[in-house]
Write an enzyme that holds these catalytic residues in place. Structure first.
Site, PDB file in Angstrom:
ATOM      1  N   ASN A 127       0.685  -1.100   0.585  1.00  7.12           N
ATOM      2  CA  ASN A 127       0.135  -0.353  -0.180  1.00  7.12           C
ATOM      3  C   ASN A 127       1.159   1.387  -0.095  1.00  7.12           C
ATOM      4  O   ASN A 127       0.591   2.295   0.754  1.00  7.12           O
ATOM      5  CB  ASN A 127      -0.811   0.134   0.809  1.00  7.12           C
ATOM      6  CG  ASN A 127      -2.076   0.803   1.138  1.00  7.12           C
ATOM      7  OD1 ASN A 127      -2.705   1.055  -0.299  1.00  7.12           O
ATOM      8  ND2 ASN A 127      -2.515   1.518   1.745  1.00  7.12           N
ATOM      9  N   ARG A 132       7.985   6.963  -2.600  1.00  6.33           N
ATOM     10  CA  ARG A 132       8.514   7.006  -1.324  1.00  6.33           C
ATOM     11  C   ARG A 132       8.615   5.865  -0.374  1.00  6.33           C
ATOM     12  O   ARG A 132       9.617   5.331   0.561  1.00  6.33           O
ATOM     13  CB  ARG A 132       7.276   6.563  -0.175  1.00  6.33           C
ATOM     14  CG  ARG A 132       6.589   7.588   0.772  1.00  6.33           C
ATOM     15  CD  ARG A 132       5.759   8.254   0.982  1.00  6.33           C
ATOM     16  NE  ARG A 132       4.655   7.299   2.488  1.00  6.33           N
ATOM     17  CZ  ARG A 132       5.049   6.293   3.678  1.00  6.33           C
ATOM     18  NH1 ARG A 132       5.343   6.487   4.675  1.00  6.33           N
ATOM     19  NH2 ARG A 132       4.036   5.551   4.043  1.00  6.33           N
ATOM     20  N   ARG A 177       4.375   0.311   8.345  1.00  5.96           N
ATOM     21  CA  ARG A 177       5.254  -1.301   8.101  1.00  5.96           C
ATOM     22  C   ARG A 177       6.025  -1.711   9.009  1.00  5.96           C
ATOM     23  O   ARG A 177       6.801  -2.418   9.710  1.00  5.96           O
ATOM     24  CB  ARG A 177       5.992  -0.822   6.919  1.00  5.96           C
ATOM     25  CG  ARG A 177       4.257  -0.424   6.379  1.00  5.96           C
ATOM     26  CD  ARG A 177       4.465   0.104   5.547  1.00  5.96           C
ATOM     27  NE  ARG A 177       3.591   0.521   4.317  1.00  5.96           N
ATOM     28  CZ  ARG A 177       3.356   1.764   3.991  1.00  5.96           C
ATOM     29  NH1 ARG A 177       4.144   2.368   5.059  1.00  5.96           N
ATOM     30  NH2 ARG A 177       2.206   2.032   3.362  1.00  5.96           N
ATOM     31  N   LYS A 219       1.430 -11.130  -2.072  1.00 10.32           N
ATOM     32  CA  LYS A 219       2.057 -11.101  -2.559  1.00 10.32           C
ATOM     33  C   LYS A 219       3.219 -10.769  -2.312  1.00 10.32           C
ATOM     34  O   LYS A 219       4.213 -10.984  -2.789  1.00 10.32           O
ATOM     35  CB  LYS A 219       0.751  -9.661  -2.977  1.00 10.32           C
ATOM     36  CG  LYS A 219       1.832  -9.123  -3.819  1.00 10.32           C
ATOM     37  CD  LYS A 219       2.630  -8.150  -4.491  1.00 10.32           C
ATOM     38  CE  LYS A 219       4.100  -7.222  -5.047  1.00 10.32           C
ATOM     39  NZ  LYS A 219       4.608  -6.135  -4.996  1.00 10.32           N
ATOM     40  N   PRO A 236       3.810 -12.861  -8.267  1.00 11.31           N
ATOM     41  CA  PRO A 236       3.740 -12.218  -7.546  1.00 11.31           C
ATOM     42  C   PRO A 236       2.360 -11.409  -8.125  1.00 11.31           C
ATOM     43  O   PRO A 236       2.074 -10.098  -9.618  1.00 11.31           O
ATOM     44  CB  PRO A 236       5.162 -11.178  -7.296  1.00 11.31           C
ATOM     45  CG  PRO A 236       5.534 -11.949  -8.008  1.00 11.31           C
ATOM     46  CD  PRO A 236       5.717 -12.612  -8.838  1.00 11.31           C
ATOM     47  N   ASP A 238      -0.013  -8.539  -8.110  1.00 10.28           N
ATOM     48  CA  ASP A 238       0.229  -6.477  -7.303  1.00 10.28           C
ATOM     49  C   ASP A 238      -1.246  -6.462  -8.045  1.00 10.28           C
ATOM     50  O   ASP A 238      -1.889  -7.222  -9.329  1.00 10.28           O
ATOM     51  CB  ASP A 238       1.463  -6.310  -7.855  1.00 10.28           C
ATOM     52  CG  ASP A 238       1.457  -5.891  -8.888  1.00 10.28           C
ATOM     53  OD1 ASP A 238       1.853  -6.687  -9.973  1.00 10.28           O
ATOM     54  OD2 ASP A 238       0.684  -5.015  -9.248  1.00 10.28           O
TER      55      ASP A 238
END
Length: 286
Positions: A127, A132, A177, A219, A236, A238
């Site tokens: 997310n 970033r 996180r 994922k 994966p 996504d």
DNA sequence: CCCCAGGTTCTGG
DNA sequence: CCAGAACATGGG
């Protein structure tokens, strides 16, 4: 105090530096004004450039820690130069959509990163957006990684993070996180999970084991297996790959690609995300 | 102020 | 079991 390594490639399109180093698989490289890329992998700071069919790597190693031969071996492996991508592209081109994807970004390659770095990086990726993610990882290395020549920092070892608190990680600004990073580092550090040991497990078992870590779902586990352990059968899912599979492969992804689905995914991901011609509907969803 | 970002966890039906 | 919301942070 650096050595320059030169790798001969099959052709000028065998690797695209921007498509490979800045496509959301590794988050440690950035482009220089002259077009080359600089970054850290495996505790080695390097500047990478491409001319014609030669990949040049200027590697700044810590003195006495590795021989030129070690360096050569490391970067050859990192850029996955031992794999024959021409064979894979030929295979993928048997499918019309994949043929377009390969033609669109023929220089995409898998980067073989260190398992713990991949684990942390893709925990952070959830997310989140790529700029970033890079910032958080950069601060993670500055705070807890070993300093390298040139003002760079290695990716932290698990012991450097294990035992820390959420407050200790506050400077990273990694949000919710942080607790996931701590759990990952602690489990790896105390041996409750052995990343190297995952190599001996089946894909399914390794995935289940990884998902014991807080903040690691299907994922992220697949990303760790693909990018950190070169399990190229790992695919994966996504948001972009989900869109691609739903809209471009309603009948399912070709089964003959399954053993190397992770590599196919590299082309498909880049194609769908950056090529308008791919024609994916982004919004919608019911 | 709202939406979104290489998801996962938590919560209520 | 499953759809939605919550989760931190920063950019558009």
């Amino acid at each position: 105090m650096s050595h320059i390594l030169r790798f001969s490639l099959p052709g000028p399109e065998a690797i695209s530096l921007p498509d490979t180093l800045d496509c959301g698989q590794s988050f440690r490289f950035s482009q220089n004004p002259d077009g080359s890329f600089s970054g850290v992998a495996g505790g080695r700071f390097a500047t990478v450039s491409l001319s014609d069919s030669t990949l040049s790597v200027e590697c700044f190693c810590r003195t006495g820690e590795s021989t030129p031969a070690d360096c050569e071996s490391f970067w050859r492996d990192y850029f996955d130069l031992n794999r024959d991508y021409d064979v894979l592209k030929l295979l993928f081109s048997s499918d019309e959509t994949m043929k377009k994807a390969v033609a669109y970004c023929p220089g995409v390659r898998l980067l073989r990163q260190e398992p713990f770095e991949a684990l942390c990086s893709f925990i952070i990726s959830q997310n989140n957006n790529i700029p970033r993610i890079k910032g958080i990882i950069s601060r993670l290395c500055e705070c807890f990684g070993e300093p390298l020549p040139g003002g760079q920092f290695a990716f932290p070892i698990p012991a450097a993070i294990a035992g820390k608190t959420v407050e200790d990680l506050a400077p990273l600004r990694s949000g919710f996180r942080a607790k996931y990073l701590l759990d990952a580092a602690e489990r790896v550090h105390n041996g409750s999970i052995s990343l190297c040991g995952l190599s001996r497990l089946s894909y399914d078992d390794a995935r289940v084991k990884l998902m014991e870590i807080k903040g690691v779902g299907p994922k992220v586990a697949d990303c760790v297996l693909l990018y950190g352990m070169a399990r190229v059968e790992s695919l994966p899912r996504d948001v972009w790959i989900k869109r691609a599979l739903e809209q471009l492969y309603p009948e399912g992804f070709p089964e003959e690609f399954a053993p190397v689905a992770g590599i196919a995914q590299q082309y498909l991901f880049h194609y769908c995300r950056t090529c308008p011609e791919a024609g994916l509907v982004v919004k919608s969803e019911k």
